[in-house]
Motif scaffolding. Structure first.
Motif, short mmCIF file in Angstrom:
data_model
loop_
_atom_site.label_atom_id
_atom_site.label_comp_id
_atom_site.label_asym_id
_atom_site.label_seq_id
_atom_site.Cartn_x
_atom_site.Cartn_y
_atom_site.Cartn_z
N ILE A 150 16.40 -10.26 -0.01
CA ILE A 150 16.58 -11.71 -0.14
C ILE A 150 18.04 -12.02 0.19
O ILE A 150 18.93 -11.46 -0.43
N SER A 151 18.27 -12.88 1.21
CA SER A 151 19.66 -13.22 1.54
C SER A 151 19.90 -14.71 1.54
O SER A 151 19.15 -15.47 2.17
N ILE A 209 15.06 -5.64 -3.76
CA ILE A 209 14.14 -4.95 -4.67
C ILE A 209 13.86 -3.58 -4.05
O ILE A 209 13.52 -3.49 -2.87
N ARG A 210 14.01 -2.54 -4.87
CA ARG A 210 13.83 -1.18 -4.35
C ARG A 210 12.36 -0.79 -4.37
O ARG A 210 11.63 -1.11 -5.32
N ALA A 211 11.96 -0.07 -3.34
CA ALA A 211 10.58 0.38 -3.26
C ALA A 211 10.26 1.26 -4.47
O ALA A 211 11.01 2.17 -4.81
N GLY A 212 9.17 0.94 -5.15
CA GLY A 212 8.69 1.77 -6.25
C GLY A 212 9.27 1.47 -7.61
O GLY A 212 8.88 2.09 -8.60
N GLU A 213 10.14 0.49 -7.71
CA GLU A 213 10.74 0.20 -9.02
C GLU A 213 9.95 -0.86 -9.79
O GLU A 213 9.14 -1.60 -9.22
N ILE A 214 10.22 -0.89 -11.09
CA ILE A 214 9.77 -2.03 -11.90
C ILE A 214 11.02 -2.85 -12.17
O ILE A 214 11.98 -2.38 -12.77
N ALA A 270 -6.94 -6.40 -6.01
CA ALA A 270 -8.14 -6.04 -5.26
C ALA A 270 -7.86 -5.60 -3.83
O ALA A 270 -8.61 -4.79 -3.28
N HIS A 271 -6.80 -6.12 -3.21
CA HIS A 271 -6.52 -5.73 -1.81
C HIS A 271 -5.49 -4.60 -1.73
O HIS A 271 -4.92 -4.37 -0.67
N GLU A 272 -5.29 -3.88 -2.86
CA GLU A 272 -4.39 -2.72 -2.91
C GLU A 272 -2.98 -3.04 -2.38
O GLU A 272 -2.49 -2.39 -1.45
N PRO A 273 -2.33 -4.05 -2.98
CA PRO A 273 -0.99 -4.42 -2.50
C PRO A 273 0.05 -3.35 -2.86
O PRO A 273 -0.13 -2.62 -3.84
N GLN A 274 1.10 -3.29 -2.04
CA GLN A 274 2.19 -2.34 -2.34
C GLN A 274 3.20 -2.95 -3.30
O GLN A 274 4.06 -2.26 -3.83
N ILE A 275 3.12 -4.28 -3.43
CA ILE A 275 4.06 -4.99 -4.31
C ILE A 275 3.24 -5.89 -5.22
O ILE A 275 2.33 -6.59 -4.76
N VAL A 335 3.45 1.66 -6.44
CA VAL A 335 3.51 0.20 -6.30
C VAL A 335 4.83 -0.33 -6.89
O VAL A 335 5.26 0.12 -7.94
N THR A 336 5.45 -1.24 -6.18
CA THR A 336 6.67 -1.90 -6.65
C THR A 336 6.26 -3.09 -7.51
O THR A 336 5.37 -3.85 -7.12
N ILE A 337 6.88 -3.23 -8.67
CA ILE A 337 6.45 -4.29 -9.60
C ILE A 337 7.63 -5.18 -9.99
O ILE A 337 8.68 -4.69 -10.38
N ILE A 338 7.42 -6.48 -9.83
CA ILE A 338 8.43 -7.45 -10.24
C ILE A 338 7.78 -8.32 -11.30
O ILE A 338 6.73 -8.92 -11.06
N LEU A 339 8.36 -8.34 -12.48
CA LEU A 339 7.74 -9.11 -13.54
C LEU A 339 8.74 -10.02 -14.21
O LEU A 339 9.93 -9.75 -14.23
N THR A 340 8.24 -11.13 -14.72
CA THR A 340 9.07 -11.98 -15.57
C THR A 340 8.47 -11.92 -16.97
O THR A 340 7.27 -11.71 -17.13
#
Ligand SMILES: Nc1ncnc2c1ncn2[C@@H]1O[C@H](COP(=O)(O)OP(=O)(O)OP(=O)(O)O)[C@@H](O)[C@H]1O
Ligand SMILES: [Mg+2]
Length: 306
Positions: free
Chosen positions: A6-7, A27-32, A149-154, A184-189
């Protein structure tokens, strides 16, 4: 390696309200990644912008190298989004909602996968029920099943545990951990800071549309592990006695308080020697207390400093 970049991202809504101000974040690949911030901070706006649902005013977002506007389909197909506001097809069942969503992303039907997702989310018994007949917590889990359901990577989870009971919250976090283990990379609030403490690899704090802090949780935990012992002195000191130099004490500005910072995870805290040396140097105190910084303190300080 970063999976989302994001820039210089800003968003000013049509009302003239500036909800995001020059956000730069990878956001790093594979992180929460846990995004913390008070109500109205801009969390949902940021997620919406990354997912291509909210048009940015300035700046760019790439998802897996794809520009999220110019190459929307490629970017969006990598993402599963569980929105904060529940909007499900009231008359559909969990099974058909999840299966249909998979089809929307152009993936071939995979009943075994849908079954696993529904079972992991404890929705198997309800797979044929109309969604309108489910409880709020169940509806939220249907949204997660649909997003997966669509097997997202994020996977974006915008307040996934709001209104979910303690037991189910634990079960949901198990699902999240399993996804993380699968890459899977996970971004949560979340508004539950202890949840971020437990789950996240990194924590970001957003307030008034600005990123205030991004830090590895391990670093934060080091800060958390630090405790302070405050000694209220009987007689004010004008300077630290030389005999106490080895203890790295801090003397308050008015000379009435000595502050000793130590690591609770360390083998020895050094408190016993400190107290002995204080006695030997003739420094007397009439009160003492200890405080420990928490992620919550850090969060509240950051948010209130403005
Ligand atoms: N469509 C819109 N038009 C105008 N202003 C908006 C719009 N959507 C959000 N906002 C404003 O932008 C700010 C950020 O909102 P956002 O929903 O991103 O916050 P949030 O951090 O997700 O809050 P919460 O923790 O309550 O979910 C708020 O002041 C909100 O009123
Ligand atoms: Mg929100």
């Amino acid at each position: 390696m970063s999976i989302i970049s994001i820039s210089n991202l800003s968003k000013t809504y049509a009302t003239g309200f500036s909800a995001l101000k020059n956000i730069n974040l990878d956001i790093r690949a594979g992180e929460i990644f846990a995004l913390l911030g008070p109500n109205g901070a801009g969390k949902t706006t940021l997620i919406g912008t990354i997912c291509g649902l909210v048009m940015p005013s300035t700046g760019t977002v790439t998802v897996g190298g794809h520009d999220n506007i110019k190459d929307y389909r490629a970017a969006r197909s990598m993402i599963g989004l569980v929105p904060q506001e529940l909007h499900t097809d009231a008359w559909e069942s969990p099974w058909s909602t999840a299966s249909f969503s998979r089809g929307l992303f152009g993936k071939p039907a995979n009943p075994a996968l849908i079954e696993k997702i529904l079972k992991d989310l404890s929705l198997w018994d309800k797979r044929k029920s109309q969604i309108i007949t489910l409880s709020g917590g169940m509806k939220r889990r249907v949204m997660i099943a649909k997003a997966l359901a669509h097997e997202p990577q994020i996977l974006f989870l915008d307040e996934p545990t709001a209104g979910v009971d303690v037991e189910l919250r634990k079960a949901m976090w198990d699902v999240v951990r399993e996804l993380r283990a699968a890459g899977v990379t996970i971004i949560l609030t979340t508004h539950y800071i202890e949840e971020a403490e437990e789950m996240a690899d990194r924590v970001g704090v957003i307030n008034n549309g600005e990123i205030m802090l991004v830090e590895d949780k391990a670093t934060l935990m080091q800060k958390l592990g630090r405790k302070q012992l405050k000694l209220h002195l009987q007689d004010k000191l004008s300077a630290l006695p030389a005999a106490l130099a080895a203890h790295h004490l801090e003397l308050s500005a008015d000379g009435s308080e000595l502050v000793y910072t130590y690591d609770t995870k360390g083998e020895r805290t050094g408190i016993t020697t400190l107290l002995n040396d204080l006695g030997a140097a003739g420094v007397r105190f009439n009160d003492l207390n200890t405080t420990q910084s928490s992620l919550e303190d850090i969060f509240v300080n950051l948010v209130h400093r403005q």
